[in-house]
Design a protein around this motif. Sequence first.
Motif, short mmCIF file in Angstrom:
data_model
loop_
_atom_site.label_atom_id
_atom_site.label_comp_id
_atom_site.label_asym_id
_atom_site.label_seq_id
_atom_site.Cartn_x
_atom_site.Cartn_y
_atom_site.Cartn_z
N ALA A 146 0.83 -1.21 0.00
CA ALA A 146 0.00 0.00 0.00
C ALA A 146 0.86 1.25 0.00
N SER A 147 1.94 1.24 0.77
CA SER A 147 2.85 2.40 0.80
C SER A 147 3.64 2.51 -0.49
N VAL A 148 4.00 1.37 -1.07
CA VAL A 148 4.68 1.39 -2.37
C VAL A 148 3.79 2.05 -3.42
N VAL A 149 2.53 1.63 -3.45
CA VAL A 149 1.58 2.16 -4.44
C VAL A 149 1.34 3.65 -4.22
N GLY A 150 1.14 4.06 -2.96
CA GLY A 150 0.88 5.47 -2.68
C GLY A 150 1.99 6.38 -3.15
N ARG A 151 3.23 5.90 -3.06
CA ARG A 151 4.37 6.73 -3.46
C ARG A 151 4.78 6.50 -4.90
N THR A 152 4.16 5.52 -5.55
CA THR A 152 4.38 5.33 -6.99
C THR A 152 3.45 6.22 -7.80
N VAL A 153 2.16 6.21 -7.45
CA VAL A 153 1.17 6.94 -8.25
C VAL A 153 1.31 8.44 -8.13
N VAL A 155 3.63 10.18 -8.96
CA VAL A 155 4.29 10.71 -10.15
C VAL A 155 3.27 11.20 -11.18
N LEU A 156 2.06 10.70 -11.12
CA LEU A 156 1.01 11.11 -12.06
C LEU A 156 0.57 12.56 -11.83
N LEU A 157 0.86 13.10 -10.66
CA LEU A 157 0.57 14.51 -10.38
C LEU A 157 1.79 15.40 -10.63
N MET A 158 2.83 14.80 -11.19
CA MET A 158 4.06 15.55 -11.48
C MET A 158 4.32 15.67 -12.99
N TYR A 159 4.18 14.56 -13.69
CA TYR A 159 4.53 14.54 -15.11
C TYR A 159 3.56 15.38 -15.93
N THR A 186 9.52 5.00 -12.75
CA THR A 186 8.86 5.00 -11.45
C THR A 186 7.65 4.08 -11.44
N LEU A 187 6.80 4.18 -12.47
CA LEU A 187 5.60 3.35 -12.54
C LEU A 187 5.94 1.87 -12.71
N VAL A 188 6.91 1.59 -13.56
CA VAL A 188 7.32 0.19 -13.78
C VAL A 188 7.95 -0.38 -12.51
N GLY A 189 8.80 0.42 -11.86
CA GLY A 189 9.42 -0.03 -10.62
C GLY A 189 8.38 -0.33 -9.55
N GLY A 190 7.39 0.57 -9.42
CA GLY A 190 6.32 0.34 -8.46
C GLY A 190 5.49 -0.88 -8.81
N ALA A 191 5.23 -1.07 -10.10
CA ALA A 191 4.44 -2.22 -10.55
C ALA A 191 5.18 -3.53 -10.28
N ILE A 192 6.49 -3.55 -10.50
CA ILE A 192 7.28 -4.76 -10.26
C ILE A 192 7.26 -5.13 -8.78
N LEU A 193 7.48 -4.14 -7.92
CA LEU A 193 7.43 -4.40 -6.48
C LEU A 193 6.04 -4.88 -6.06
N THR A 194 5.02 -4.26 -6.62
CA THR A 194 3.64 -4.64 -6.30
C THR A 194 3.36 -6.08 -6.72
N LEU A 195 3.80 -6.45 -7.91
CA LEU A 195 3.57 -7.80 -8.42
C LEU A 195 4.35 -8.84 -7.62
N LEU A 196 5.59 -8.51 -7.30
CA LEU A 196 6.43 -9.46 -6.56
C LEU A 196 5.89 -9.70 -5.15
#
Length: 248
Positions: A146-153, A155-159, A186-196
């Motif tokens: 949950a914390s991984v996801v919160g700090r991954t997404v 970036v959508l308010l930055m780009y 950032t998104l791919v890194g967060g997705a990989i951690l989330t999936l793993l």
Amino acid sequence: MSLRLFLATLQFMTRIPLPERWTQGLAMDHYQRGIIGFPLIGLIVGLISGLVFTLLAPWCGVPLAALGYVLALALITGAFHLDGLADTCDGVFSARQREQMLAIMRDSRLGTNGGLALILIVVAKVLVVSELALRDMPMLTTLTVASVVGRTVIVLLMYRQHYAREDNGLGNIYIGNVTGRQTIVTLVGGAILTLLLGKGAALLALVMTMVVVLLLATYLRRRLGGQTGDTLGAAVEIGELVFLLALL
């Protein structure tokens, strides 16, 4: 990303004590490159707060352990994101003009809308974490992700976003300055951690969270003319809650 930059970003995003010599000599305009480390920072924050829940649950029950988890998150981050959520709600829901909204968001005093937002986010997190625990979810993993996801997404308010204020602020380090490559990493890194860590269900919940945060970004851009550091903090809090809700 260098280790010094990661540690400086960790110090910026949390209250985890680090020796000063580990982060010295890094200019603030370099911090923007540290966005790719946000998922790892979420991993650290989530692991610590998740351990608090795991240790408390056998001793005081699930609801109080869930409250301990929320309080641990606040202590680790210095309530950085909660403050952003409160300020954002005070401004956006004030029914004022854009300039007045931004002025209200900068005011250090807590208003009714901000206070209500804090109560709702804390109560909602306690309830949803308690419900997940009652459904025999692997809580340490779930709360970490949950914390991984919160700090991954976030970036959508930055780009490709605009900074809403005319003067500089902490949010201006990232907003509008993150590149497409950094966003993807950032998104791919967060997705990989989330999936793993959380497997397919968690990855689907991440996608749902991204959709909600994109809608939030669009709404805030229309209301405020862009994003601020406060809206970034709000996105983290909302992103964590939406992810946990999606797992239900």
